[in-house]
Design an enzyme around this catalytic site. Structure first.
Site, PDB file in Angstrom:
ATOM      1  N   GLY A 139       0.767  -1.080  -0.080  1.00  0.00           N
ATOM      2  CA  GLY A 139       0.063   0.115   0.039  1.00  0.00           C
ATOM      3  C   GLY A 139       0.740   1.152  -0.135  1.00  0.00           C
TER       4      GLY A 139
ATOM      5  CB  SER B  28       0.038   3.968  -4.511  1.00  0.00           C
ATOM      6  OG  SER B  28      -1.129   3.500  -3.632  1.00  0.00           O
TER       7      SER B  28
ATOM      8  CE1 TYR C  84     -11.109  -1.057   7.223  1.00  0.00           C
ATOM      9  CE2 TYR C  84     -11.601  -0.123   9.245  1.00  0.00           C
ATOM     10  CZ  TYR C  84     -10.872  -0.408   8.255  1.00  0.00           C
ATOM     11  OH  TYR C  84      -9.680   0.153   8.270  1.00  0.00           O
ATOM     12  CB  ALA C  85     -15.143  -4.208  12.995  1.00  0.00           C
ATOM     13  CB  ALA C  86     -15.345  -9.209  10.673  1.00  0.00           C
TER      14      ALA C  86
ATOM     15  CE  LYS D  74      -7.798  -2.708   8.204  1.00  0.00           C
ATOM     16  NZ  LYS D  74      -6.670  -2.756   7.679  1.00  0.00           N
TER      17      LYS D  74
END
Length: 226
Positions: free
Chosen positions: A11, A13, A136-138, A140
């Site tokens: 990541g 960029s 998203y939480a799952a 992460k």
């Protein structure tokens, strides 16, 4: 003559990945940056085009690098939605980039990583839960399981594994239409998290004084979790 340490950073960029790569380069590291969009950074930097959404391709991308001293998985994206509007494809996409890509890269790089190496995974302070961000939480939160397990497996080799979990950070991700369901709220300190602050902590964990820290999660949230 001291040989420069070599890190793979995903990541690079934009956002936190770019900030971490820039900090490591300033500290004298060699950095191989993986991203879909071309990265051009000053110092001993090599850009490798890679699509983190296609993890099966990543082992081949890094196969030419030889042994590296560190892996930083910072690439990611966010799709938000509340219950009743959840999109299974969004969950699958985030899991692929956040978790599957990390697993493939570590699996490819760690066997030849020198003892005393480092792994840093970019989690999120929302991994403990936040309305509208369940998917998203799952994904992460899954990085916490990876990180703590790898920390136990790799401790005999002196390889440390830690997770950085930023709160709302001043990066292009905040303007992504895919997270429009959860507008940004300023944390208690009154400002978004500075990507350079996250990078500074990453550099510490990757450096010589990070050798006694492993299996930990560091929340950098500007007071958002208070």
């Amino acid at each position: 003559m001291t040989v420069a340490r070599h890190a793979v950073v995903t990541g690079t960029s934009s956002g936190i990945g770019k900030a971490i790569a820039t900090k490591l380069l300033a500290d004298g590291w060699k950095v191989a940056g993986l991203s879909r969009t071309e990265s051009s950074l000053e110092g001993k930097f090599e850009w490798l085009q890679a699509d983190l959404a296609e993890p099966e391709s990543l082992a081949g991308v890094v196969s030419s690098l030889g042994p590296v001293d560190a892996l930083v998985h910072a690439a990611g994206f966010q799709r938000t939605a509340h219950m009743g509007s959840l999109d299974p494809a969004a969950l699958a996409g985030m899991f692929t980039v956040h978790v599957a890509a990390a697993s493939v890269l570590a699996n490819a790089l760690v066997p030849s990583m020198p003892d005393g190496g480092r792994i840093v995974l970019l989690g999120s302070r929302t991994s403990t839960g936040m309305p509208g961000k369940s998917h998203y939480a799952a994904t992460k939160a899954a990085l916490m399981g990876l990180g703590r397990t790898w920390a136990q497996e790799l401790a005999p080799r002196g390889i440390t594994v830690n997770v950085l979990s930023p709160g709302p950070t001043d990066t292009p991700m905040l303007n992504d239409p895919g997270r429009a369901a959860t507008p940004v709220k300023l944390p208690a300190l009154g400002a978004l998290v500075d990507p350079d602050d996250v990078a500074a902590l990453a550099a510490f964990l990757l450096g010589p004084h990070g050798k006694s820290i492993t299996g930990q999660n560091y929340v950098i949230c500007g007071g958002a979790s208070l």
